[in-house]
Design a protein around this motif. Structure first.
Motif, PDB file in Angstrom:
ATOM      1  N   LEU A 128       9.789  11.450   7.552  1.00  0.00           N
ATOM      2  CA  LEU A 128       9.717  10.263   6.700  1.00  0.00           C
ATOM      3  C   LEU A 128       8.519  10.305   5.770  1.00  0.00           C
ATOM      4  N   HIS A 129       8.637   9.559   4.678  1.00  0.00           N
ATOM      5  CA  HIS A 129       7.571   9.529   3.677  1.00  0.00           C
ATOM      6  C   HIS A 129       6.474   8.513   4.004  1.00  0.00           C
ATOM      7  N   ALA A 130       6.805   7.479   4.775  1.00  0.00           N
ATOM      8  CA  ALA A 130       5.817   6.431   5.029  1.00  0.00           C
ATOM      9  C   ALA A 130       6.056   5.768   6.378  1.00  0.00           C
ATOM     10  N   VAL A 131       4.949   5.428   7.038  1.00  0.00           N
ATOM     11  CA  VAL A 131       4.967   4.758   8.338  1.00  0.00           C
ATOM     12  C   VAL A 131       4.026   3.565   8.269  1.00  0.00           C
ATOM     13  N   ILE A 132       4.475   2.422   8.790  1.00  0.00           N
ATOM     14  CA  ILE A 132       3.608   1.271   8.980  1.00  0.00           C
ATOM     15  C   ILE A 132       3.483   1.041  10.478  1.00  0.00           C
ATOM     16  N   LYS A 159       0.814  -1.220   0.000  1.00  0.00           N
ATOM     17  CA  LYS A 159       0.000   0.000   0.000  1.00  0.00           C
ATOM     18  C   LYS A 159       0.843   1.264   0.000  1.00  0.00           C
ATOM     19  N   ILE A 160       2.151   1.098  -0.038  1.00  0.00           N
ATOM     20  CA  ILE A 160       3.082   2.225  -0.145  1.00  0.00           C
ATOM     21  C   ILE A 160       3.680   2.214  -1.546  1.00  0.00           C
ATOM     22  N   ASP A 161       3.733   3.356  -2.169  1.00  0.00           N
ATOM     23  CA  ASP A 161       4.279   3.477  -3.526  1.00  0.00           C
ATOM     24  C   ASP A 161       5.704   2.921  -3.553  1.00  0.00           C
ATOM     25  N   PRO A 162       5.988   1.960  -4.442  1.00  0.00           N
ATOM     26  CA  PRO A 162       7.350   1.428  -4.524  1.00  0.00           C
ATOM     27  C   PRO A 162       8.395   2.517  -4.746  1.00  0.00           C
ATOM     28  N   ALA A 163       8.015   3.600  -5.408  1.00  0.00           N
ATOM     29  CA  ALA A 163       8.968   4.699  -5.606  1.00  0.00           C
ATOM     30  C   ALA A 163       9.392   5.306  -4.281  1.00  0.00           C
ATOM     31  N   ILE A 164       8.569   5.117  -3.245  1.00  0.00           N
ATOM     32  CA  ILE A 164       8.907   5.591  -1.904  1.00  0.00           C
ATOM     33  C   ILE A 164       9.749   4.558  -1.174  1.00  0.00           C
ATOM     34  N   HIS A 165       9.228   3.321  -1.043  1.00  0.00           N
ATOM     35  CA  HIS A 165       9.932   2.380  -0.162  1.00  0.00           C
ATOM     36  C   HIS A 165      11.229   1.839  -0.767  1.00  0.00           C
ATOM     37  N   THR A 166      11.441   2.009  -2.078  1.00  0.00           N
ATOM     38  CA  THR A 166      12.719   1.586  -2.649  1.00  0.00           C
ATOM     39  C   THR A 166      13.789   2.665  -2.547  1.00  0.00           C
TER      40      THR A 166
END
Length: 352
Positions: free
Chosen positions: A246-250, A169-176
């Motif tokens: 940060l851009h994303a948090v789980i 659910k996080i854009d791969p462009a973010i988590h990579t």
């Protein structure tokens, strides 16, 4: 067959001996080889969820009937099949997809049975893997694990699948390209570190309040670990990201304090994926959500296709096993109590 069941919420599990079911139609009966003890089982055992504001969600009112055999992380070996069952072989080990829906609604037809409004989830609405046998309604829910260790594979039906779906659910462009902030270093957190790496992720910054779990996250390859009890935890998290938000948090905890921490470290336009079911009410000012253009996304388990994709990563050797401790099936109640006390590192798995 022997089953370890909830007969009263928040009370020790009881051994119940039932007649072993005879599969009919498309059903498959499996001898249980391994059954993971999941944190979600604690909420079922307690009988509900804290909704905050003095409210509680009663699982009994939502259709959960006692006595119930829990267990939704199961590997088993087929021992009997209905006349219409096919595609599985006796003697082989299969991971069971437990998030079964009605099979008829638009959601189920789209392949998202885990979002069905009238679920038949194994170990929740129907009997699960805390038993020496488990009855599965159709062979399509059985995934051949080959020669893989049943105890190591069983947790993928929930902790693996849940974290895999959350990362999706996080854009791969973010988590990579950027670190992901993971809240919680229990079984799901350790699995998330492994799966993020397997998916080409940049890495994870992990927070927990248990030093032993933080060490386990560090051992698993976390870029940095932070104790959530520290008054400057948010500053430490951003420091581990070069001083930036940060851009994303789980969030694998899902409490007011954990979601507040995740909310505080997000950059403008960031994404907060909430997985944990600890409970409570959202603590953030609503105006900050549009002002900071934040996306808040819930994530509940995962789909059958996602589990198939995850298992392919495991079979390819791209995901290392998280720490697993095995226990006899007869110790199901004691293991659940240890999990309730926060004494389990990684995953506890019942074996028979």
């Amino acid at each position: 067959m022997k089953c370890y069941c909830i007969t009263k919420f928040s009370q020790p599990l009881e051994l119940i001996e039932r007649e072993t079911p005879q599969p009919e139609g498309t059903e498959v009966l499996l001898k249980t080889r391994a059954a993971g003890v999941c944190h979600s089982d604690l909420h079922i055992w307690e009988g509900g969820y804290d909704l905050g504001h003095g409210k509680r969600l009663s699982l009994q009112e939502r259709g959960i009937k006692l006595p119930l055999t829990m267990g939704h992380e199961t590997v088993g070996t087929p021992v009997a099949m209905g006349a219409q069952a096919n595609g599985v072989e006796p003697g082989r080990n299969y991971l069971v997809f437990p998030w079964i829906g009605c099979g008829q609604c638009d959601v189920c037809q789209s392949g998202q049975e885990n979002y069905c409004a009238t679920p038949r989830s194994l170990g929740i609405y129907t009997h699960g893997g805390y038993a020496d046998h488990i009855l599965v309604p159709h062979s399509r829910y059985l995934l051949d694990i080959g020669d893989l260790n049943p105890a190591e594979i069983a947790p993928h039906a929930c902790s693996g699948l849940t974290t895999y779906s959350a990362i999706n659910k996080i854009d791969p462009a973010i988590h990579t390209k950027h670190p992901i902030f993971i809240v919680g270093a229990g079984g799901l957190g350790l699995m998330a570190i492994e799966i993020l790496r397997a998916m080409g992720g940049h890495g994870a910054i992990v927070v927990d309040i248990d030093p032993a779990k933080l060490q386990a996250a560090k051992n698993a390859g976390a870029l940095a670990v932070v104790n959530g009890n520290d008054p400057d935890a948010a500053q430490q998290v951003m420091a581990a990201n070069g001083g930036k938000q940060l851009h994303a948090v789980i969030d694998l905890v899902g409490s007011p304090s954990s979601t507040q921490l995740g909310f505080n470290v997000l950059t403008k336009g960031g994404t907060l994926v909430i997985v944990g079911l600890f409970g409570g009410a959202a603590p953030w000012p609503l105006a900050f959500i549009p002002m900071r253009a934040l996306r808040i996304q819930g994530s509940y388990t995962g789909s059958l296709n996602e589990l198939k994709s995850l298992l392919e990563l495991v079979k390819a050797g791209k995901i290392n096993s998280i720490p697993v401790t095995t226990h006899p099936l007869a110790e199901a109640s004691d293991v659940l109590a240890r999990l309730h006390e926060g004494k389990v590192i990684g995953r506890a798995v019942l074996v028979d």
